[in-house]
Design a protein around this motif. Sequence first.
Motif, PDB file in Angstrom:
ATOM      1  N   CYS A 434      -2.727 -36.428 -59.213  1.00  0.00           N
ATOM      2  CA  CYS A 434      -3.380 -37.057 -59.001  1.00  0.00           C
ATOM      3  C   CYS A 434      -3.507 -38.305 -59.798  1.00  0.00           C
ATOM      4  O   CYS A 434      -3.961 -39.257 -58.335  1.00  0.00           O
ATOM      5  N   LEU A 435      -2.060 -38.784 -59.636  1.00  0.00           N
ATOM      6  CA  LEU A 435      -1.353 -40.391 -60.048  1.00  0.00           C
ATOM      7  C   LEU A 435      -0.766 -40.017 -58.043  1.00  0.00           C
ATOM      8  O   LEU A 435      -0.847 -41.924 -57.705  1.00  0.00           O
ATOM      9  N   ASN A 436      -0.566 -39.131 -57.495  1.00  0.00           N
ATOM     10  CA  ASN A 436       0.503 -39.397 -56.183  1.00  0.00           C
ATOM     11  C   ASN A 436      -1.048 -39.487 -55.065  1.00  0.00           C
ATOM     12  O   ASN A 436      -1.093 -40.084 -53.884  1.00  0.00           O
ATOM     13  N   ALA A 437      -2.458 -38.937 -55.551  1.00  0.00           N
ATOM     14  CA  ALA A 437      -3.144 -38.741 -54.781  1.00  0.00           C
ATOM     15  C   ALA A 437      -4.138 -39.972 -54.231  1.00  0.00           C
ATOM     16  O   ALA A 437      -4.288 -41.358 -55.276  1.00  0.00           O
ATOM     17  N   ASP A 438      -3.855 -40.561 -52.921  1.00  0.00           N
ATOM     18  CA  ASP A 438      -5.211 -41.747 -52.073  1.00  0.00           C
ATOM     19  C   ASP A 438      -6.126 -41.862 -52.156  1.00  0.00           C
ATOM     20  O   ASP A 438      -7.437 -40.766 -51.716  1.00  0.00           O
ATOM     21  N   LEU A 439      -7.546 -42.378 -53.562  1.00  0.00           N
ATOM     22  CA  LEU A 439      -8.473 -41.940 -53.621  1.00  0.00           C
ATOM     23  C   LEU A 439      -9.794 -42.409 -52.704  1.00  0.00           C
ATOM     24  O   LEU A 439     -10.680 -41.693 -52.494  1.00  0.00           O
ATOM     25  N   ASP A 440      -9.119 -43.057 -51.735  1.00  0.00           N
ATOM     26  CA  ASP A 440      -9.853 -43.520 -50.573  1.00  0.00           C
ATOM     27  C   ASP A 440      -9.534 -42.543 -49.545  1.00  0.00           C
ATOM     28  O   ASP A 440      -9.838 -43.166 -48.251  1.00  0.00           O
ATOM     29  N   ALA A 441      -8.645 -42.265 -49.575  1.00  0.00           N
ATOM     30  CA  ALA A 441      -8.455 -40.787 -48.290  1.00  0.00           C
ATOM     31  C   ALA A 441      -9.600 -40.336 -47.308  1.00  0.00           C
ATOM     32  O   ALA A 441      -9.969 -39.737 -47.768  1.00  0.00           O
ATOM     33  N   ASP A 442      -9.892 -40.623 -46.552  1.00  0.00           N
ATOM     34  CA  ASP A 442     -10.753 -40.195 -45.359  1.00  0.00           C
ATOM     35  C   ASP A 442     -12.425 -40.888 -46.018  1.00  0.00           C
ATOM     36  O   ASP A 442     -13.250 -39.970 -46.208  1.00  0.00           O
ATOM     37  N   CYS A 443     -11.891 -41.729 -47.178  1.00  0.00           N
ATOM     38  CA  CYS A 443     -13.675 -41.729 -47.951  1.00  0.00           C
ATOM     39  C   CYS A 443     -14.215 -41.947 -46.622  1.00  0.00           C
ATOM     40  O   CYS A 443     -15.169 -42.863 -45.713  1.00  0.00           O
ATOM     41  N   PRO A 444     -15.841 -40.934 -47.114  1.00  0.00           N
ATOM     42  CA  PRO A 444     -16.732 -41.097 -46.044  1.00  0.00           C
ATOM     43  C   PRO A 444     -18.208 -41.142 -46.351  1.00  0.00           C
ATOM     44  O   PRO A 444     -18.504 -41.397 -46.562  1.00  0.00           O
ATOM     45  N   VAL A 445     -17.336 -42.419 -47.683  1.00  0.00           N
ATOM     46  CA  VAL A 445     -19.102 -41.981 -48.712  1.00  0.00           C
ATOM     47  C   VAL A 445     -20.179 -43.612 -49.037  1.00  0.00           C
ATOM     48  O   VAL A 445     -19.077 -44.146 -48.105  1.00  0.00           O
ATOM     49  N   MET A 446     -20.708 -44.066 -49.160  1.00  0.00           N
ATOM     50  CA  MET A 446     -21.830 -45.222 -48.704  1.00  0.00           C
ATOM     51  C   MET A 446     -20.632 -46.471 -49.377  1.00  0.00           C
ATOM     52  O   MET A 446     -20.221 -46.193 -50.161  1.00  0.00           O
ATOM     53  N   PRO A 447     -21.638 -47.070 -48.913  1.00  0.00           N
ATOM     54  CA  PRO A 447     -20.509 -48.420 -49.848  1.00  0.00           C
ATOM     55  C   PRO A 447     -21.108 -48.533 -51.285  1.00  0.00           C
ATOM     56  O   PRO A 447     -21.526 -48.084 -51.497  1.00  0.00           O
ATOM     57  N   GLY A 448     -20.538 -48.869 -51.756  1.00  0.00           N
ATOM     58  CA  GLY A 448     -20.321 -48.803 -53.280  1.00  0.00           C
ATOM     59  C   GLY A 448     -22.492 -50.069 -54.132  1.00  0.00           C
ATOM     60  O   GLY A 448     -22.267 -51.055 -53.041  1.00  0.00           O
ATOM     61  N   PRO A 449     -22.954 -49.651 -54.659  1.00  0.00           N
ATOM     62  CA  PRO A 449     -24.325 -50.300 -54.866  1.00  0.00           C
ATOM     63  C   PRO A 449     -23.681 -51.875 -55.562  1.00  0.00           C
ATOM     64  O   PRO A 449     -22.898 -51.848 -56.085  1.00  0.00           O
TER      65      PRO A 449
END
Length: 461
Positions: A434-449
């Motif tokens: 979890c510490l090494n994971a890129d939370l934004d990797a290949d992030c296909p989600v919508m813009p934040g609200p």
Amino acid sequence: MSTFTPEDFGFTFLKDGTSVQDLIDQRIKALSASDAKDAFYVADLGEVMRRYLLWVREIPRVTPFYAVKCNESRPIVKTLAALGTGFDCASKYEMHLITSLGVDPSRIIYANTIKQPSHLKYAAAHGIQKMTFDNEAELVKIAQCCENAKLVLRIAVDDKYSMFKMSTKFGAKLETCPALLKRAQELGLDVIGVSFHVGSYCMNPVAYTEAIANAKGIFDLAATIGYKMTFLDIGGGYPGFDIPNVLNFKKFAVEINLALDKYFPVSTGVQIISEPGRFFPSTAYTLAVNIIGKRVDIKKSSDDKDDGAKEKIVNYFVNDGIHSSFRLVIFHDTYVLPSAQKKSKPGECVYPSTIYGQTCDGHDLIVEEYNLPDIQVGKWMIFYHMGAYSITTATNFNGFPKPKTKFVMAPVLWQQLQKISAAKGDQAQLQAICLNADLDADCPVMPGPTRKWRAKGREGK
């Protein structure tokens, strides 16, 4: 669940460079020549993964037991089961759903303070022992149906910081706890810990500090009666997404970690769990609805001048509503508002607009007086962050079908899911992943609200 495939979860991989918005646009284009422009969801299981990684990174001592009621879709619970979360179940149906995935009964808490005897017997027959109570009648019932239960005393806490209260319906008042613990002892029942819930949509993390302090008081009380408690359930109430200057999960995590270190340090050996619901699926779901009708009303301007000035009011009718995807969302997810599939150009007029659902119910109203540009019938509106208390509570009222869902995941997050599942509860390995994971990797989600939404997106064909 040592080996599994995407087919087991019912999702397809996102192709390189493809986003959820791209899939929505492709679907809209495919429906352009059809009259059957039914509402639909695209759900990104990778977003559930990202939320899990965030949780473990920010609150490492607390094991999430996902509240199944929030979204019981099989791909969602199967993803969480593979990640190793526990589950908060409230009924025989939910317990069966989770055990059918191969989840060990020790990863389930029957967290409904009032339980039907047949459901209690189901829990007992399937090895589900952890369950909550908050009154004497429930203790007697449990003693009759499930004498080997590992009981968790749910206490009422101050929920003044939350939009939606829970302590009126659930939880024993602190002054009643001594008598309840003594009655449990008389019945030969094992009380292993305490639970609480600060309320849904908690707006101030200090609520958790106060509740954790109260829980420590009950632990100390139980010790004087003869119980050695080893289990703490800090409930739910976390935001499904961050709202700038309003809600931020990391601030909740800081407050919770400080309170746990003060009242339940690691040296106590107490197992700590939580019951997040909307935290996991909210941002994973995006809903596309089609505008099937429109009515324009004209009224005099509000300044009451006699100059003949008029104000344009637009009423849109879309093919979803409060009897389906918006049954609880409007009440629980206050900040979910639409993004029109039509950009408002600089200087373009916007009008106070009301969005109604498709049923014959006059109360089927989704959004009232929300500024939008003029949009034509046949275009689309997009609603983001629709994964919590939406599809699970949908009905077929008036004969209208529930929207179908297409589940997707990015390959890189699928690989992370397999790594976490293979860790098999090894906390050190899990933390490293979890510490090494890129939370934004290949992030296909919508813009934040944000609080102020604006019309944006692409033209629906």
